[in-house]
Design a protein around this motif. Sequence first.
Motif, short mmCIF file in Angstrom:
data_model
loop_
_atom_site.label_atom_id
_atom_site.label_comp_id
_atom_site.label_asym_id
_atom_site.label_seq_id
_atom_site.Cartn_x
_atom_site.Cartn_y
_atom_site.Cartn_z
N MET A 125 -26.66 -18.84 24.82
CA MET A 125 -27.78 -18.15 25.44
C MET A 125 -28.35 -17.15 24.44
O MET A 125 -27.62 -16.51 23.70
CB MET A 125 -27.30 -17.44 26.71
N MET A 143 -19.39 -11.35 32.08
CA MET A 143 -18.53 -11.01 30.95
C MET A 143 -18.92 -9.68 30.30
O MET A 143 -18.32 -9.29 29.30
CB MET A 143 -18.59 -12.13 29.89
N ALA A 147 -21.39 -9.20 28.51
CA ALA A 147 -21.75 -9.56 27.13
C ALA A 147 -23.16 -9.12 26.76
O ALA A 147 -23.56 -9.24 25.61
CB ALA A 147 -21.63 -11.08 26.96
N ILE A 200 -27.24 -10.19 23.29
CA ILE A 200 -26.03 -10.86 23.79
C ILE A 200 -24.96 -10.87 22.70
O ILE A 200 -25.22 -11.26 21.56
CB ILE A 200 -26.35 -12.30 24.23
N CYS A 258 -19.97 -14.06 25.06
CA CYS A 258 -20.75 -14.90 25.99
C CYS A 258 -20.02 -16.24 26.20
O CYS A 258 -19.65 -16.90 25.25
CB CYS A 258 -22.14 -15.14 25.42
N VAL A 259 -19.84 -16.61 27.47
CA VAL A 259 -19.14 -17.86 27.77
C VAL A 259 -20.11 -18.96 28.20
O VAL A 259 -19.69 -20.00 28.70
CB VAL A 259 -18.05 -17.64 28.86
N GLU A 260 -21.40 -18.74 28.01
CA GLU A 260 -22.43 -19.74 28.32
C GLU A 260 -22.38 -20.17 29.79
O GLU A 260 -22.48 -21.35 30.11
CB GLU A 260 -22.30 -20.97 27.39
N TYR A 285 -24.59 -19.20 32.04
CA TYR A 285 -25.98 -19.31 32.48
C TYR A 285 -26.28 -18.45 33.71
O TYR A 285 -27.30 -18.62 34.36
CB TYR A 285 -26.37 -20.77 32.77
#
Length: 279
Positions: free
Chosen positions: A1, A20, A22, A34, A39-41, A43
């Motif tokens: 992201m 998170m 982030a 970010i 970031c764990v994506e 969304y």
Amino acid sequence: MQINPKKCVACGNCTYVCPMGAIYIDPVLKRATIDRDECVECYTCFNGLSQEHLPPTLVRTVRSVLSTLRIRFDPEPDVCPTAAFEPDELTWPRVVRRAFSDPRVPHESTGVEGRGTEEVKTNDVTGRVGIGDVGFTIELGRPGIGVRFHEIQEMCRALARAGVAFEKKNPITSLMSDVATGTIREDILDEKVLSAIVEIKVPVARAEEIVRLVWEVEQRIDTVVSIGAGVRCDEQGDDAVVAPILERLGYHLERAKTNVGLGRRGTPAPAPESEMVST
Ligand code: SF4
Ligand code: SF4
């Protein structure tokens, strides 16, 4: 992201929705940014905020002018006023972050559709957990902390050393380079996800040993661990075998999911037909 700095007006709305933590407002850039490593994506930012398409320059000007008059102009809290979020085209190995962190998106990167696994939800048809067995789901990570694959590997290796078998259709198992040792493929070890579930099955006699092993590994890794136990009920719909073991270990049990056994196996199955999950 990604957040497009040309569009972001630093309203800060997105910093509250990231599970998170982030997203932060960079004090130098004065834009939301970010932390890509955290970031764990998932969304959540992109899907969770309404995307409006106000002109960034106009919004910044209005905010700036009003702030000199000590008046705040903020968008509604569930809105990104300038549609500044721009999802990346995810490639390997980063794509595994999304597979485990966005439950709405089935993903092929794990070799198993989606983040999850059926666990014992379909046990009446699969018969995975039989009488005398306990199926453990060992979940590592949660929103706010997440988990990296090297921590998941620590748990898997300890379980493998104890001689347990991993569920073949589980996404974590599909990412192992050596299932016998619980070794996860090296190129994803630093990837971070919201959470991931390791699945095993053992005879009831080993239930306490496995719980104690999970406790021991949890001390060595930098995340949280939740244990679920799936067992077969007796004719009264109760579990008088595994529940006492878990209660003796200090757990207050709540039945989380009950499978009433309406499915039909391909081969004859021993009665009783129902099973439960305790957590
Ligand atoms: S919600 Fe949009 S405009 Fe506001 S800080 Fe986040 S990215 Fe920037
Ligand atoms: S994709 Fe998820 S983890 Fe990444 S910044 Fe957005 S909300 Fe946070």
